[in-house]
Design a protein around this motif. Structure first.
Motif, PDB file in Angstrom:
ATOM      1  N   TYR A 164       0.834  -1.211   0.000  1.00 48.62           N
ATOM      2  CA  TYR A 164       0.000   0.000   0.000  1.00 48.62           C
ATOM      3  C   TYR A 164       0.863   1.252   0.000  1.00 48.62           C
ATOM      4  CZ  TYR A 164      -2.977   3.733   1.811  1.00 48.62           C
ATOM      5  OH  TYR A 164      -3.642   4.926   1.981  1.00 48.62           O
ATOM      6  N   LEU A 165       0.468   2.241  -0.805  1.00 49.66           N
ATOM      7  CA  LEU A 165       1.076   3.577  -0.758  1.00 49.66           C
ATOM      8  C   LEU A 165      -0.040   4.615  -0.716  1.00 49.66           C
ATOM      9  CD1 LEU A 165       3.857   3.506  -3.535  1.00 49.66           C
ATOM     10  CD2 LEU A 165       4.190   3.263  -1.063  1.00 49.66           C
ATOM     11  N   GLY A 166       0.164   5.675   0.022  1.00 51.01           N
ATOM     12  CA  GLY A 166      -0.861   6.718   0.042  1.00 51.01           C
ATOM     13  C   GLY A 166      -0.295   8.043   0.517  1.00 51.01           C
ATOM     14  N   ILE A 167      -0.872   9.137   0.010  1.00 55.15           N
ATOM     15  CA  ILE A 167      -0.526  10.466   0.517  1.00 55.15           C
ATOM     16  C   ILE A 167      -1.818  11.159   0.940  1.00 55.15           C
ATOM     17  CG2 ILE A 167       0.586  12.688   0.044  1.00 55.15           C
ATOM     18  CD1 ILE A 167       2.069  11.420  -2.257  1.00 55.15           C
ATOM     19  N   VAL A 171       1.418  13.630   4.558  1.00 57.73           N
ATOM     20  CA  VAL A 171       2.043  12.419   5.074  1.00 57.73           C
ATOM     21  C   VAL A 171       2.062  11.371   3.971  1.00 57.73           C
ATOM     22  CG1 VAL A 171       1.867  10.569   6.766  1.00 57.73           C
ATOM     23  CG2 VAL A 171       1.257  12.884   7.408  1.00 57.73           C
ATOM     24  N   PHE A 172       3.230  10.801   3.739  1.00 59.84           N
ATOM     25  CA  PHE A 172       3.353   9.708   2.776  1.00 59.84           C
ATOM     26  C   PHE A 172       3.315   8.425   3.590  1.00 59.84           C
ATOM     27  CE2 PHE A 172       5.062   9.299  -1.747  1.00 59.84           C
ATOM     28  CZ  PHE A 172       4.573   8.004  -1.901  1.00 59.84           C
ATOM     29  N   MET A 173       2.360   7.555   3.289  1.00 53.56           N
ATOM     30  CA  MET A 173       2.188   6.327   4.058  1.00 53.56           C
ATOM     31  C   MET A 173       2.522   5.110   3.204  1.00 53.56           C
ATOM     32  SD  MET A 173      -1.474   7.127   5.807  1.00 53.56           S
ATOM     33  CE  MET A 173      -2.237   7.363   4.223  1.00 53.56           C
ATOM     34  N   MET A 177       7.917   6.512  -6.037  1.00 55.25           N
ATOM     35  CA  MET A 177       7.290   7.326  -4.978  1.00 55.25           C
ATOM     36  C   MET A 177       7.476   8.816  -5.246  1.00 55.25           C
ATOM     37  SD  MET A 177       8.128   5.322  -1.468  1.00 55.25           S
ATOM     38  CE  MET A 177       8.349   3.556  -1.515  1.00 55.25           C
ATOM     39  N   THR A 178       8.636   9.170  -5.789  1.00 51.41           N
ATOM     40  CA  THR A 178       8.874  10.573  -6.122  1.00 51.41           C
ATOM     41  C   THR A 178       7.885  11.024  -7.199  1.00 51.41           C
ATOM     42  OG1 THR A 178      11.187  10.211  -5.570  1.00 51.41           O
ATOM     43  CG2 THR A 178      10.672  12.221  -6.793  1.00 51.41           C
ATOM     44  N   GLY A 179       7.634  10.148  -8.165  1.00 53.04           N
ATOM     45  CA  GLY A 179       6.646  10.442  -9.206  1.00 53.04           C
ATOM     46  C   GLY A 179       5.249  10.596  -8.626  1.00 53.04           C
ATOM     47  N   VAL A 180       4.909   9.731  -7.689  1.00 51.30           N
ATOM     48  CA  VAL A 180       3.590   9.775  -7.043  1.00 51.30           C
ATOM     49  C   VAL A 180       3.430  11.102  -6.296  1.00 51.30           C
ATOM     50  CG1 VAL A 180       2.192   8.753  -5.187  1.00 51.30           C
ATOM     51  CG2 VAL A 180       3.352   7.268  -6.843  1.00 51.30           C
ATOM     52  N   TYR A 181       4.479  11.507  -5.581  1.00 46.91           N
ATOM     53  CA  TYR A 181       4.439  12.766  -4.840  1.00 46.91           C
ATOM     54  C   TYR A 181       4.260  13.956  -5.785  1.00 46.91           C
ATOM     55  CZ  TYR A 181       6.079  16.831  -2.266  1.00 46.91           C
ATOM     56  OH  TYR A 181       6.180  18.079  -1.718  1.00 46.91           O
ATOM     57  N   LYS A 182       5.013  13.919  -6.902  1.00 44.74           N
ATOM     58  CA  LYS A 182       4.934  15.001  -7.881  1.00 44.74           C
ATOM     59  C   LYS A 182       3.527  15.086  -8.471  1.00 44.74           C
ATOM     60  CE  LYS A 182       8.215  17.043 -10.990  1.00 44.74           C
ATOM     61  NZ  LYS A 182       8.190  16.972 -12.450  1.00 44.74           N
ATOM     62  N   ALA A 183       2.947  13.937  -8.771  1.00 49.75           N
ATOM     63  CA  ALA A 183       1.580  13.901  -9.313  1.00 49.75           C
ATOM     64  C   ALA A 183       0.615  14.525  -8.313  1.00 49.75           C
ATOM     65  CB  ALA A 183       1.171  12.461  -9.623  1.00 49.75           C
ATOM     66  N   PHE A 184       0.780  14.190  -7.048  1.00 44.62           N
ATOM     67  CA  PHE A 184      -0.093  14.712  -5.994  1.00 44.62           C
ATOM     68  C   PHE A 184      -0.015  16.242  -5.939  1.00 44.62           C
ATOM     69  CE2 PHE A 184      -1.244  16.101  -1.806  1.00 44.62           C
ATOM     70  CZ  PHE A 184      -2.202  15.218  -1.345  1.00 44.62           C
ATOM     71  N   ILE A 185       1.209  16.762  -5.885  1.00 43.65           N
ATOM     72  CA  ILE A 185       1.410  18.204  -5.746  1.00 43.65           C
ATOM     73  C   ILE A 185       0.912  18.960  -6.972  1.00 43.65           C
ATOM     74  CG2 ILE A 185       3.179  20.031  -5.592  1.00 43.65           C
ATOM     75  CD1 ILE A 185       2.736  18.549  -2.974  1.00 43.65           C
ATOM     76  N   GLU A 186       1.295  18.482  -8.152  1.00 42.86           N
ATOM     77  CA  GLU A 186       1.001  19.244  -9.372  1.00 42.86           C
ATOM     78  C   GLU A 186      -0.466  19.197  -9.774  1.00 42.86           C
ATOM     79  OE1 GLU A 186       3.868  18.289 -12.418  1.00 42.86           O
ATOM     80  OE2 GLU A 186       5.529  19.059 -11.201  1.00 42.86           O
TER      81      GLU A 186
END
Ligand code: GDP
Ligand code: MN
Length: 389
Positions: A112-115, A125-127, A184-193
């Motif tokens: 599982y991954l989630g922000i 929080v990145f979980m 995960m870096t890609g996932v974070y970027k998608a979230f922010i942008e």
């Protein structure tokens, strides 16, 4: 705003996150065509996935892994058009109008991954968790230590060391760590942008040949940021939303349907929350949350009434207005004209305060309708509860 899994995966793919090959289909023929192409392209399995704005589809029979075209056709027939009931849809379920037809993955582990935004710290929080695939809410309740968290400092963003921490906590193999950090870096970027408010990959999988991929994805966006995301607006699927909520959004009314029988019309979100509380306190149950906004006009009030009354569960309407920008006399005119035009038959209970409250009360008293006026918020709430009993 919510979107479908296939749309979320398209976004992830743009940010370099691996997702299975697949396409959305809205008809039987389209779906079979995609399945045919996937099998012809060498897929050993094809997964037929119901696209609705709710999770738990697997358990509800909305996700089927098939090994040949015939089985895929059967699954498409069974799922497309079905009324899919999951723990997130409510008892009536949701009609499946779109499918994602995707190449099957050979899963080794489901993670599982989630922000999300942690409101306690005002930080993202990145979980990550090894207990993927199942309901993460259940994991959080029964064994919170099974979810590992990295708090993101807004000024610096998600750091590679944090991604490594999460990757190690997931028990990934040494040769997968770099891939996981990139993903995960890609996932974070998608979230922010995209101005997301929630992004979940459940399950995030490792495959038997050592690869990483997002097998499912859910993204919610911040409605207040939609003005700067024209490209995301088109992803909205109103067929998935409550028809009354869609109608309300056309008139800039903040409306959320609930299960009770006392409709609420209130100006200001805080007052709306307090109104719902005081109805419960008086022993009743609210039929909705409705904030008509600070600057509502008589026309919006009428539309609001229309929406409230088209909910068949409504047995009384409780209007709780503090006249500020919205003057009480404006509100009263709106209420009277709605009562005339819509032929309101349920009791209407009002609690009015603020600018032009005297004129407002006079308009109601002279209207010829039998409005019930409460002295205080509590008095009005009690009158509303008595009216539905
Ligand atoms: P959800 O139930 O709405 O969260 O839907 P998911 O997309 O998470 O799918 C539910 C479950 O179906 C997953 O946890 C997997 O166990 C299974 N599943 C989905 N896709 C595949 C696949 O390609 N191969 C296999 N073997 N199982 C899959
Ligand atoms: Mn899932």
């Amino acid at each position: 705003m919510k979107i479908h899994e296939y749309q979320a995966k398209e976004i992830l793919a743009k940010y370099g996150v691996a997702v299975p090959r697949g396409e959305m289909a809205a008809t039987y023929d389209e779906a079979v065509d995609v399945a045919k192409r996937l099998f012809a392209g060498g897929a050993k399995a094809v997964v037929v996935k119901a696209q609705i704005h709710a999770g738990g589809r697997g358990k509800g029979g909305g996700v089927k892994v098939t090994k040949n075209l015939e089985a895929a056709e059967d699954a498409i027939k069974a799922i497309l058009g079905m009324q899919l009931i999951t723990h997130q849809t409510g008892p009536l379920g949701q009609k499946v109008q779109r499918l994602l037809i995707e190449e099957g993955s050979s899963i080794e582990r489901e993670l599982y991954l989630g922000i999300v935004l942690d409101r306690a710290t005002s930080k993202l929080v990145f979980m990550a968790s090894q207990a993927g695939g199942m309901e993460i809410e259940e994991v959080a309740a029964k064994d919170p230590s099974a979810i590992v968290k990295e708090t993101i400092e807004p000024a610096v963003g998600f750091m590679p060391y944090q991604a490594r921490n999460l990757a190690f906590a997931l028990g990934l193999k040494p040769e997968q760590i770099n891939d996981a950090v990139k993903l995960m870096t890609g996932v974070y970027k998608a979230f922010i942008e995209t101005d997301a408010t929630l992004l979940e990959i459940n399950p995030f999988i490792t495959t038997t040949d050592g690869k990483l991929a997002a097998l499912d994805c859910k993204i919610n966006f911040d409605d207040n940021a939609m003005f700067r995301h024209k490209e995301l607006k088109d992803l909205r699927d109103v067929a998935e939303e409550d028809p009354l909520e869609v109608e309300a959004s056309k008139y800039a009314l903040n409306y959320i349907k609930l299960d009770g029988n006392i409709a609420c019309m209130v100006n200001g979100a805080g007052l709306a929350m307090a109104t719902m509380d005081i109805i419960q306190y008086a022993g009743g149950s609210p039929a909705n949350f409705l904030d008509v906004g600070g600057g509502a006009n008589a026309q919006q009030i009428e539309h609001a009434f229309e929406i409230l009354l088209s909910d068949k569960g409504v047995k009384a309407v409780f209007i709780n207005i503090f006249g500020g920008i919205l003057r009480v006399d404006t509100l009263a005119n709106g209420v009277v004209s709605a009562a005339k035009n819509l032929g309101i038959t349920v009791p209407v209970i009002l609690r009015l305060e603020g600018t032009n409250v005297e004129q407002g009360r006079q308009i109601l008293a002279e209207s010829g309708f039998n409005f019930i006026v409460g002295e205080t918020m509590q008095d009005a709430a009690e009158k509303a509860v008595a009216a539905v009993q």
